[in-house]
Structures are given as structure tokens and as C-alpha cells.
Motif scaffolding. Structure first.
Motif, PDB file in Angstrom:
ATOM      1  N   PHE A 129      -3.460  15.527  -7.931  1.00  0.00           N
ATOM      2  CA  PHE A 129      -3.714  14.094  -8.061  1.00  0.00           C
ATOM      3  C   PHE A 129      -2.498  13.277  -7.633  1.00  0.00           C
ATOM      4  O   PHE A 129      -1.353  13.698  -7.804  1.00  0.00           O
ATOM      5  N   VAL A 130      -2.789  12.089  -7.075  1.00  0.00           N
ATOM      6  CA  VAL A 130      -1.749  11.178  -6.601  1.00  0.00           C
ATOM      7  C   VAL A 130      -2.051   9.775  -7.111  1.00  0.00           C
ATOM      8  O   VAL A 130      -3.198   9.313  -7.033  1.00  0.00           O
ATOM      9  N   ARG A 131      -1.040   9.113  -7.623  1.00  0.00           N
ATOM     10  CA  ARG A 131      -1.149   7.685  -7.968  1.00  0.00           C
ATOM     11  C   ARG A 131      -0.556   6.887  -6.807  1.00  0.00           C
ATOM     12  O   ARG A 131       0.663   6.872  -6.615  1.00  0.00           O
ATOM     13  N   ASP A 132      -1.406   6.233  -6.048  1.00  0.00           N
ATOM     14  CA  ASP A 132      -0.984   5.478  -4.869  1.00  0.00           C
ATOM     15  C   ASP A 132      -0.980   3.997  -5.209  1.00  0.00           C
ATOM     16  O   ASP A 132      -2.026   3.376  -5.392  1.00  0.00           O
ATOM     17  N   SER A 133       0.214   3.408  -5.289  1.00  0.00           N
ATOM     18  CA  SER A 133       0.341   1.981  -5.592  1.00  0.00           C
ATOM     19  C   SER A 133       0.816   1.185  -4.379  1.00  0.00           C
ATOM     20  O   SER A 133       1.244   0.044  -4.508  1.00  0.00           O
ATOM     21  N   THR A 134       0.721   1.770  -3.190  1.00  0.00           N
ATOM     22  CA  THR A 134       1.314   1.147  -2.006  1.00  0.00           C
ATOM     23  C   THR A 134       0.402   0.130  -1.314  1.00  0.00           C
ATOM     24  O   THR A 134       0.884  -0.735  -0.590  1.00  0.00           O
ATOM     25  N   ASP A 135      -0.910   0.270  -1.477  1.00  0.00           N
ATOM     26  CA  ASP A 135      -1.864  -0.553  -0.705  1.00  0.00           C
ATOM     27  C   ASP A 135      -1.632  -0.400   0.795  1.00  0.00           C
ATOM     28  O   ASP A 135      -1.889  -1.325   1.586  1.00  0.00           O
ATOM     29  N   SER A 136      -1.145   0.770   1.206  1.00  0.00           N
ATOM     30  CA  SER A 136      -0.812   0.994   2.611  1.00  0.00           C
ATOM     31  C   SER A 136      -1.984   1.573   3.399  1.00  0.00           C
ATOM     32  O   SER A 136      -1.938   1.610   4.635  1.00  0.00           O
ATOM     33  N   GLY A 137      -2.996   2.051   2.702  1.00  0.00           N
ATOM     34  CA  GLY A 137      -4.120   2.672   3.376  1.00  0.00           C
ATOM     35  C   GLY A 137      -3.801   4.039   3.940  1.00  0.00           C
ATOM     36  O   GLY A 137      -4.541   4.555   4.792  1.00  0.00           O
ATOM     37  N   THR A 138      -2.731   4.649   3.488  1.00  0.00           N
ATOM     38  CA  THR A 138      -2.333   5.966   3.990  1.00  0.00           C
ATOM     39  C   THR A 138      -3.380   7.013   3.637  1.00  0.00           C
ATOM     40  O   THR A 138      -3.818   7.107   2.486  1.00  0.00           O
ATOM     41  N   ASP A 139      -3.771   7.795   4.620  1.00  0.00           N
ATOM     42  CA  ASP A 139      -4.727   8.884   4.402  1.00  0.00           C
ATOM     43  C   ASP A 139      -3.938  10.094   3.904  1.00  0.00           C
ATOM     44  O   ASP A 139      -3.390  10.871   4.685  1.00  0.00           O
TER      45      ASP A 139
END
Length: 369
Positions: A129-139
Motif C-alpha cells: 500500500f502507498v499513501r499518495d499525497s502528491t496530486d501528481s497523477g503518477t502511475d
């Protein structure tokens, strides 16, 4: 006359015996006062005398003068924690206490509860699992399939640097289920700080044939500017060991709720307690940092490490944190930031995690040839 002489000798012998008994009683009283309840147990045949603990090793020569700004000196740390570093990572919670007793805080000191938890959540990528808080749209799934730009030689030369931006971040000596609000959370005693976890990480990597340098320079004598100082540590080591491909900044976290509860992220691995660890990957998707264009390279390596951790030791790692941050991760294409536990995790738990993270990272790096 002979009777008088015999009577005199008897009186002298009785007087000497009385004096000996009086001295022995005084010594026994002093010993009992010093040893307290342990003395009574020993006298009753219910305990064995314990040898005095060996003096703790001295702090690194680079350590500054402490004892102010909330920092705890080495001798004070051992006083506060009764001089011990119990290996409570191999025993159940509260088992450092005597049987039948309960952990009860001193009513004259302000305290708060400690909650032992296992942190989860985030979006699932592959098996982790990853918590992505960047809003970068990285796949992230696509990045996992890309090879990291790390190519290990594994020839015994130094290829990994371990360092600590916040070198004095401390751990607890035991796990009583509460904390005192006035307890310092930083220490110069490197046997009780993140440096101890870093040492286990180093030994674990070296046992796998990976060359490592562990730089124990104290970078947070003054908290502000710590990252500037650790940047210099990185650059000095890159100049000295040009074969370094992976740099690891090992920290510990801190989590306290508004109600004053401190979280103790813990996992059980092989029947032992370990401090949960978290990888933090930085991002500069819009180029605002200006000097962090290759952030994807670090991300790819950390995704591989997280994947390997889930395969080897499920639950040891918290969800990977992917955030808009840099934290000196622009130094190499193999820059890793890892948080090991919080200030209420024990030294034993943090050390064990250092060993396990070393095994995980070693297995990952050996696949990067």
C-alpha cells in the motif's frame, strides 16, 4: 584470683562479640536500604544477586555538549531509565515488570497513555500500500515495473551510506504502557537513538556482502539547519567513497493525538516485536524545487523495497508515503528516507527493525545489478 581473671576474659569476649554484631547489623541495614525489596527477596532465598551492569559506551567523539534545549545527556538517560536497555523485543508487552505488578505512572508526574497499533491504509499497488499525497497523477504501478537506476557491484567497496539528519532522536528503554510528558525525546547516547537502529542496518547489509559506511555525525545540535548539515555529510562521503549509490537517512517518527495519546506502531516478526517502519519518497512533479528532476528514480527503488518487505515480513512496513518533498533525496538516484518507530517504541524494537530492513534492502539491492 583465677576466677576473676576468667570472668574478665569472658566479659571482654562478650563485648567484642557485641561490637561485631552491632557492625554487622549496621551493614545489613545499609544493604537492605540500598537494595530495597530485592534485598528481602534475596534474604528469603527467592532471588539471586545481580551483577552491576557494565558502563554504557561513550557517545561518538563528534557529539556536542548537551543538557539543554530539551536534549538528554548520556548519563542522565541512564539515570532516567534505570541504567538498562532490556531486550524487550523478545518478550510480551509489560513483561519487563515483576510478575503480578501493573504499570502505574508516578502520580506526581504528568503522564499520558501509549497505544500500540499497526498502521495500515492507502491505495494498493501490487501486494502493498502507498499513501499518495502528491496530486501528481503518477502511475505507481507503472513505476514499479521500471528498473531503478542503481547498479550494485557487490565487490566489497562502499556502495551504501547510512546517516541521520536528526541524529539525537531517541527511543524508550521499556514499554510500561504510558509516557511522562517531561521525558526528553532526544539523547546524545547513540546506543539509545536512531544511530542504534542504523548500526543494526549496517551490520545486516554487510552480512550480505554489501559495503556500507555509517556516518554518525550529529546534525541536530540545533534543530534548524539539520538538513543543510546532513547535506554536507552526504557530499563528504560521496567525495570519499565515489562508489556510493544508495544513501539512507534513518529517522524515527512521533505521533501524538490531541487527547495526548502517543502511538507506538509495532509489528510482530518471528515471535518478536519490531517497530513498524515507513519509507518516504519525495516528488517534484511540477519542477518547483528546481534541483530534483530525477525523483522518479528514488521512487522506483523504494517501491521495490516496499514490495520486497511485504514478501519477506508482512506488516513490518507502514504504507509507503509519497509526498511533495525533497529532504536531500536529490543527492543520488538511490536516496531513501526511512522512519523507524516513534519515541515510545523501545530501543530493542528499533534495533530489530534495523536488522530486518537491512535484510529487505539487501535482497532488493542484490537484484539491482
Amino acid at each position: 584470683m583465677k576466677k576473676i581473671r576468667r570472668l574478665g576474659k569472658s566479659l571482654i569476649m562478650l563485648a567484642c562479640a557485641a561490637i561485631c554484631l552491632w557492625c554487622a547489623a549496621g551493614s545489613l541495614q545499609s544493604w537492605a536500604q540500598e537494595r530495597g525489596g530485592q534485598a528481602l527477596l534475596l534474604a528469603a532465598g527467592m532471588s539471586q544477586p545481580q551483577a552491576s551492569p557494565s558502563p554504557p559506551p561513550s557517545a561518538a567523539p563528534t557529539a556536542p555538549v548537551w543538557g539543554q534545549n530539551g536534549l538528554l545527556a548520556e548519563e542522565d538517560w541512564h539515570t532516567v531509565h534505570n541504567g538498562g536497555l532490556p531486550d524487550d523485543g523478545i518478550v510480551p508487552f509489560h513483561s519487563d515488570l515483576l510478575p503480578g505488578t501493573q504499570a502505574t505512572p508516578d502520580p506526581d508526574r504528568a503522564s499520558g497513555p501509549v497505544e500500540e497499533i499497526q498502521l495500515e491504509g492507502g491505495a494498493q499497488i501490487d501486494s502493498f500500500f502507498v499513501r499518495d499525497s502528491t496530486d501528481s497523477g503518477t502511475d505507481l504501478a507503472a513505476e514499479l515495473l521500471e528498473d531503478p537506476d542503481v547498479h550494485m557491484k557487490l565487490d566489497g567497496s562502499v556502495e551504501v551510506l547510512i546517516y541521520h539528519t536528526h541524529t539525537s532522536e531517541a527511543y524508550a528503554a521499556s514499554a510500561p504502557g504510558f509516557y511522562y510528558t517531561d521525558s526528553p525525546t532526544r539523547t546524545q547516547n547513540q546506543d539509545a537513538s536512531v544511530v542504534a537502529a542504523g548500526e543494526e542496518l549496517r551490520k545486516s547489509l554487510e552480512a550480505q556482502g554489501i559495503g556500507v559506511v555509517h556516518d554518525k555525525t550529529v546534525n541536530d545540535t540545533v534543530f534548524n539547519g539539520s538538513y543543510d548539515r546532513s547535506w554536507e555529510v552526504i557530499q563528504n562521503n560521496l567525495a570519499k567513497y565515489p562508489g556510493i549509490q544508495v544513501t539512507i537517512d534513518l529517522h524515527r517518527d512521533s505521533m501524538t493525538t490531541e487527547a495526548g495519546v502517543k502511538y507506538k506502531p509495532t509489528a510482530e516478526v518471528g515471535g518478536r516485536k519490531a517497530a513498524q517502519a515507513m519509507l518516504l519518497a519525495g516528488c517534484d512533479a511540477d519542477g518547483s524545487w528546481g534541483d530534483f528532476p530525477d525523483w522518479r528514480q528514488n521512487l522506483r527503488l523504494m517501491l521495490r523495497v516496499q514490495q520486497k518487505a511485504q514478501a519477506l515480513y508482512p506488516g513490518l512496513m507502514r504504507p509507503l508515503s509519497f509526498s511533495n518533498s525533497k529532504y536531500n533525496m536529490n543527492a543520488t538516484h538511490g536516496s531513501i528516507l526511512v522512519e523507524v518507530g516513534t519515541e515510545v517504541n523501545t530501543v530493542a524494537e528499533a534495533r530489530y527493525t534495523g536488522q530486518l530492513v537491512g535484510e529487505i534492502l539487501g535482497e532488493t539491492l542484490k537484484e539491482c545489478r
